[in-house]
Design a protein around this motif. Structure first.
Motif, PDB file in Angstrom:
ATOM      1  N   GLU A 151      -4.345   6.122   0.037  1.00 28.01           N
ATOM      2  CA  GLU A 151      -4.796   5.401  -1.154  1.00 28.01           C
ATOM      3  C   GLU A 151      -3.870   4.261  -1.556  1.00 28.01           C
ATOM      4  O   GLU A 151      -4.172   3.521  -2.494  1.00 28.01           O
ATOM      5  CB  GLU A 151      -4.941   6.381  -2.323  1.00 28.01           C
ATOM      6  CG  GLU A 151      -6.087   7.368  -2.138  1.00 28.01           C
ATOM      7  CD  GLU A 151      -6.066   8.480  -3.173  1.00 28.01           C
ATOM      8  OE1 GLU A 151      -5.131   8.470  -4.014  1.00 28.01           O
ATOM      9  OE2 GLU A 151      -6.957   9.342  -3.142  1.00 28.01           O
ATOM     10  N   LEU A 152      -2.738   4.106  -0.871  1.00 27.68           N
ATOM     11  CA  LEU A 152      -1.827   3.013  -1.200  1.00 27.68           C
ATOM     12  C   LEU A 152      -2.524   1.670  -0.978  1.00 27.68           C
ATOM     13  O   LEU A 152      -3.310   1.514  -0.043  1.00 27.68           O
ATOM     14  CB  LEU A 152      -0.566   3.089  -0.340  1.00 27.68           C
ATOM     15  CG  LEU A 152       0.364   4.291  -0.576  1.00 27.68           C
ATOM     16  CD1 LEU A 152       1.513   4.262   0.425  1.00 27.68           C
ATOM     17  CD2 LEU A 152       0.896   4.311  -1.999  1.00 27.68           C
ATOM     18  N   ASP A 153      -2.222   0.697  -1.820  1.00 28.16           N
ATOM     19  CA  ASP A 153      -2.872  -0.608  -1.683  1.00 28.16           C
ATOM     20  C   ASP A 153      -2.378  -1.320  -0.431  1.00 28.16           C
ATOM     21  O   ASP A 153      -1.341  -0.969   0.151  1.00 28.16           O
ATOM     22  CB  ASP A 153      -2.620  -1.468  -2.918  1.00 28.16           C
ATOM     23  CG  ASP A 153      -1.139  -1.715  -3.181  1.00 28.16           C
ATOM     24  OD1 ASP A 153      -0.533  -2.499  -2.438  1.00 28.16           O
ATOM     25  OD2 ASP A 153      -0.589  -1.104  -4.120  1.00 28.16           O
ATOM     26  N   ALA A 154      -3.119  -2.344  -0.041  1.00 24.70           N
ATOM     27  CA  ALA A 154      -2.837  -3.047   1.216  1.00 24.70           C
ATOM     28  C   ALA A 154      -1.445  -3.679   1.221  1.00 24.70           C
ATOM     29  O   ALA A 154      -0.747  -3.671   2.241  1.00 24.70           O
ATOM     30  CB  ALA A 154      -3.898  -4.117   1.451  1.00 24.70           C
ATOM     31  N   GLU A 155      -1.027  -4.224   0.086  1.00 27.19           N
ATOM     32  CA  GLU A 155       0.287  -4.877   0.012  1.00 27.19           C
ATOM     33  C   GLU A 155       1.411  -3.866   0.250  1.00 27.19           C
ATOM     34  O   GLU A 155       2.359  -4.144   0.994  1.00 27.19           O
ATOM     35  CB  GLU A 155       0.457  -5.543  -1.354  1.00 27.19           C
ATOM     36  CG  GLU A 155       1.781  -6.281  -1.504  1.00 27.19           C
ATOM     37  CD  GLU A 155       1.915  -6.945  -2.869  1.00 27.19           C
ATOM     38  OE1 GLU A 155       3.029  -7.419  -3.179  1.00 27.19           O
ATOM     39  OE2 GLU A 155       0.916  -7.000  -3.621  1.00 27.19           O
ATOM     40  N   THR A 156       1.296  -2.690  -0.384  1.00 26.92           N
ATOM     41  CA  THR A 156       2.316  -1.656  -0.217  1.00 26.92           C
ATOM     42  C   THR A 156       2.328  -1.145   1.220  1.00 26.92           C
ATOM     43  O   THR A 156       3.390  -0.956   1.818  1.00 26.92           O
ATOM     44  CB  THR A 156       2.060  -0.484  -1.181  1.00 26.92           C
ATOM     45  OG1 THR A 156       2.087  -0.959  -2.523  1.00 26.92           O
ATOM     46  CG2 THR A 156       3.110   0.603  -1.006  1.00 26.92           C
ATOM     47  N   THR A 157       1.141  -0.938   1.773  1.00 30.08           N
ATOM     48  CA  THR A 157       1.044  -0.457   3.148  1.00 30.08           C
ATOM     49  C   THR A 157       1.673  -1.435   4.124  1.00 30.08           C
ATOM     50  O   THR A 157       2.403  -1.051   5.056  1.00 30.08           O
ATOM     51  CB  THR A 157      -0.429  -0.220   3.529  1.00 30.08           C
ATOM     52  OG1 THR A 157      -0.988   0.770   2.654  1.00 30.08           O
ATOM     53  CG2 THR A 157      -0.546   0.266   4.963  1.00 30.08           C
ATOM     54  N   ASN A 207       8.969  -2.696   6.873  1.00 28.60           N
ATOM     55  CA  ASN A 207      10.343  -2.198   6.710  1.00 28.60           C
ATOM     56  C   ASN A 207      10.617  -0.919   7.504  1.00 28.60           C
ATOM     57  O   ASN A 207      11.724  -0.367   7.449  1.00 28.60           O
ATOM     58  CB  ASN A 207      10.695  -1.998   5.232  1.00 28.60           C
ATOM     59  CG  ASN A 207       9.878  -0.896   4.551  1.00 28.60           C
ATOM     60  OD1 ASN A 207       9.284  -0.044   5.195  1.00 28.60           O
ATOM     61  ND2 ASN A 207       9.863  -0.924   3.220  1.00 28.60           N
ATOM     62  N   GLY A 208       9.625  -0.436   8.257  1.00 24.20           N
ATOM     63  CA  GLY A 208       9.823   0.725   9.121  1.00 24.20           C
ATOM     64  C   GLY A 208       9.587   2.068   8.470  1.00 24.20           C
ATOM     65  O   GLY A 208       9.651   3.108   9.140  1.00 24.20           O
ATOM     66  N   MET A 209       9.295   2.079   7.173  1.00 18.46           N
ATOM     67  CA  MET A 209       9.102   3.357   6.487  1.00 18.46           C
ATOM     68  C   MET A 209       7.845   4.082   6.952  1.00 18.46           C
ATOM     69  O   MET A 209       7.827   5.312   7.024  1.00 18.46           O
ATOM     70  CB  MET A 209       9.045   3.155   4.967  1.00 18.46           C
ATOM     71  CG  MET A 209      10.412   3.073   4.305  1.00 18.46           C
ATOM     72  SD  MET A 209      10.302   3.163   2.489  1.00 18.46           S
ATOM     73  CE  MET A 209       9.583   4.790   2.243  1.00 18.46           C
ATOM     74  N   MET A 210       6.804   3.320   7.261  1.00 19.73           N
ATOM     75  CA  MET A 210       5.549   3.959   7.671  1.00 19.73           C
ATOM     76  C   MET A 210       5.741   4.735   8.966  1.00 19.73           C
ATOM     77  O   MET A 210       5.187   5.833   9.131  1.00 19.73           O
ATOM     78  CB  MET A 210       4.454   2.912   7.830  1.00 19.73           C
ATOM     79  CG  MET A 210       3.071   3.520   8.033  1.00 19.73           C
ATOM     80  SD  MET A 210       2.501   4.479   6.585  1.00 19.73           S
ATOM     81  CE  MET A 210       1.994   3.140   5.489  1.00 19.73           C
ATOM     82  N   MET A 211       6.548   4.202   9.888  1.00 16.93           N
ATOM     83  CA  MET A 211       6.820   4.919  11.130  1.00 16.93           C
ATOM     84  C   MET A 211       7.526   6.243  10.840  1.00 16.93           C
ATOM     85  O   MET A 211       7.211   7.271  11.447  1.00 16.93           O
ATOM     86  CB  MET A 211       7.691   4.054  12.047  1.00 16.93           C
ATOM     87  CG  MET A 211       8.093   4.736  13.358  1.00 16.93           C
ATOM     88  SD  MET A 211       9.225   3.734  14.347  1.00 16.93           S
ATOM     89  CE  MET A 211      10.701   3.788  13.306  1.00 16.93           C
ATOM     90  N   LEU A 212       8.460   6.235   9.899  1.00 20.26           N
ATOM     91  CA  LEU A 212       9.182   7.455   9.539  1.00 20.26           C
ATOM     92  C   LEU A 212       8.255   8.466   8.879  1.00 20.26           C
ATOM     93  O   LEU A 212       8.335   9.672   9.148  1.00 20.26           O
ATOM     94  CB  LEU A 212      10.340   7.113   8.603  1.00 20.26           C
ATOM     95  CG  LEU A 212      11.409   6.166   9.161  1.00 20.26           C
ATOM     96  CD1 LEU A 212      12.435   5.820   8.088  1.00 20.26           C
ATOM     97  CD2 LEU A 212      12.092   6.780  10.369  1.00 20.26           C
ATOM     98  N   ILE A 213       7.383   7.976   8.021  1.00 17.32           N
ATOM     99  CA  ILE A 213       6.422   8.860   7.363  1.00 17.32           C
ATOM    100  C   ILE A 213       5.510   9.520   8.393  1.00 17.32           C
ATOM    101  O   ILE A 213       5.241  10.723   8.326  1.00 17.32           O
ATOM    102  CB  ILE A 213       5.595   8.076   6.319  1.00 17.32           C
ATOM    103  CG1 ILE A 213       6.484   7.654   5.139  1.00 17.32           C
ATOM    104  CG2 ILE A 213       4.411   8.906   5.822  1.00 17.32           C
ATOM    105  CD1 ILE A 213       5.808   6.692   4.176  1.00 17.32           C
ATOM    106  N   HIS A 214       5.042   8.733   9.353  1.00 19.09           N
ATOM    107  CA  HIS A 214       4.160   9.292  10.382  1.00 19.09           C
ATOM    108  C   HIS A 214       4.905  10.280  11.277  1.00 19.09           C
ATOM    109  O   HIS A 214       4.333  11.292  11.696  1.00 19.09           O
ATOM    110  CB  HIS A 214       3.554   8.159  11.219  1.00 19.09           C
ATOM    111  CG  HIS A 214       2.451   7.428  10.506  1.00 19.09           C
ATOM    112  ND1 HIS A 214       2.156   6.101  10.748  1.00 19.09           N
ATOM    113  CD2 HIS A 214       1.589   7.840   9.549  1.00 19.09           C
ATOM    114  CE1 HIS A 214       1.145   5.732   9.984  1.00 19.09           C
ATOM    115  NE2 HIS A 214       0.787   6.765   9.243  1.00 19.09           N
TER     116      HIS A 214
END
Length: 265
Positions: A209-215, A221-228
């Motif tokens: 549900e995060l908005d496109a800008e945040t995503t 910044n590499g955070m999404m890779m860590l989250i996944h």
């Protein structure tokens, strides 16, 4: 010898002494004969720099409470480590978290009013002392190449700890952590699921549900890779349960997974 301030010692550490050439000029450090010091630890602190490597072997979750800490699960119940064999050896071929590799050394503050940190060690670890064999810690009054390497490793660990803190703080700002609960059912006990709680994990619904800008920012910044990496690792919860079951270490159903006590990144 002066003892470092230790109001609350981290996981594994039973005592701390600052390393110095005056008291330890002829001391050496030897290798651990086994991994017995972590045999009763079911969860090990982890830094964000290790997520990609660690997620291949361990579920990565976050401790409960207001200041969550990422941990790698070696077992699903307190005191159960499924990666240590009967001889106290760590299973070959698995990723070994830096927190384990750092022991018995650590950087610690000797003065609570100063941010300066000194290289300390746990004298009760049994591998640092006046011995015939091992790596020399000092050459006269100068640290050896080995000691400088230990110091650098501990420095990098502290830096990684700061990145980990920033990562978790950002998860908090995004409000995407939730209390975790995993229910696992065994074929021979279909009506009595084993329920594990007491940890936090990323809420996949909130993540989507995060908005496109945040995503986009998290991707850059590499955070999404860590989250996944964290989310992918959760698929190993059942694998870890099966390891525990095969080793005869599964307790009664409805057993919660407690957070790690006194663990610091």
């Amino acid at each position: 010898m002066a003892t470092a301030p230790q109001p609350q010692l981290p996981l594994f550490y039973k005592d701390l002494l600052p390393l110095n050439s005056r008291d330890h000029a002829d001391w050496k450090v030897s290798s651990f004969a086994d991994a017995g010091f972590l045999a009763n630890s079911h969860a090990i602190p982890l830094t964000v720099d290790e997520f990609v490597d660690a997620q291949r072997n361990y579920p990565i979750v976050f401790t409960a409470g207001d200041n969550p800490l990422p941990i790698a699960l070696f077992g699903l119940n307190e005191g159960v480590n499924t990666f240590i064999d009967g001889d106290g050896k760590l299973q070959a071929g698995v990723y070994v978290p830096a927190y384990i590799r750092r022991y018995p050394f650590i950087l610690a503050k000797l003065n609570k009013d100063s941010d300066d940190m000194s290289l300390c060690f746990d004298p009760q670890a049994g591998v640092v002392g006046k011995t015939e064999d091992g790596q020399a810690l000092f050459d006269g009054d100068k640290p050896t190449e080995y000691t400088n390497g230990v110091l650098e490793f501990c420095r990098r660990f502290e830096e990684s700890g700061q990145r980990t803190k920033s990562f978790v703080e950002e998860l908090g700002k995004l409000d995407i952590l939730m209390d975790g609960e995993i229910a696992i059912t065994r074929n021979d006990m279909p009506d009595k699921p084993f329920v594990y709680r007491g940890f936090q994990m990323v809420d996949e619904n909130k993540l989507r549900e995060l908005d496109a800008e945040t995503t986009e920012r998290l991707n850059k910044n590499g955070m999404m890779m860590l989250i996944h990496a964290h989310l992918f690792s959760m698929n190993l919860m059942r694998t870890l349960f099966e390891r525990q079951s095969a080793q005869g270490k599964v307790p009664t159903p409805d057993s919660g997974t407690p957070a790690v006590p006194n663990a610091t990144a």
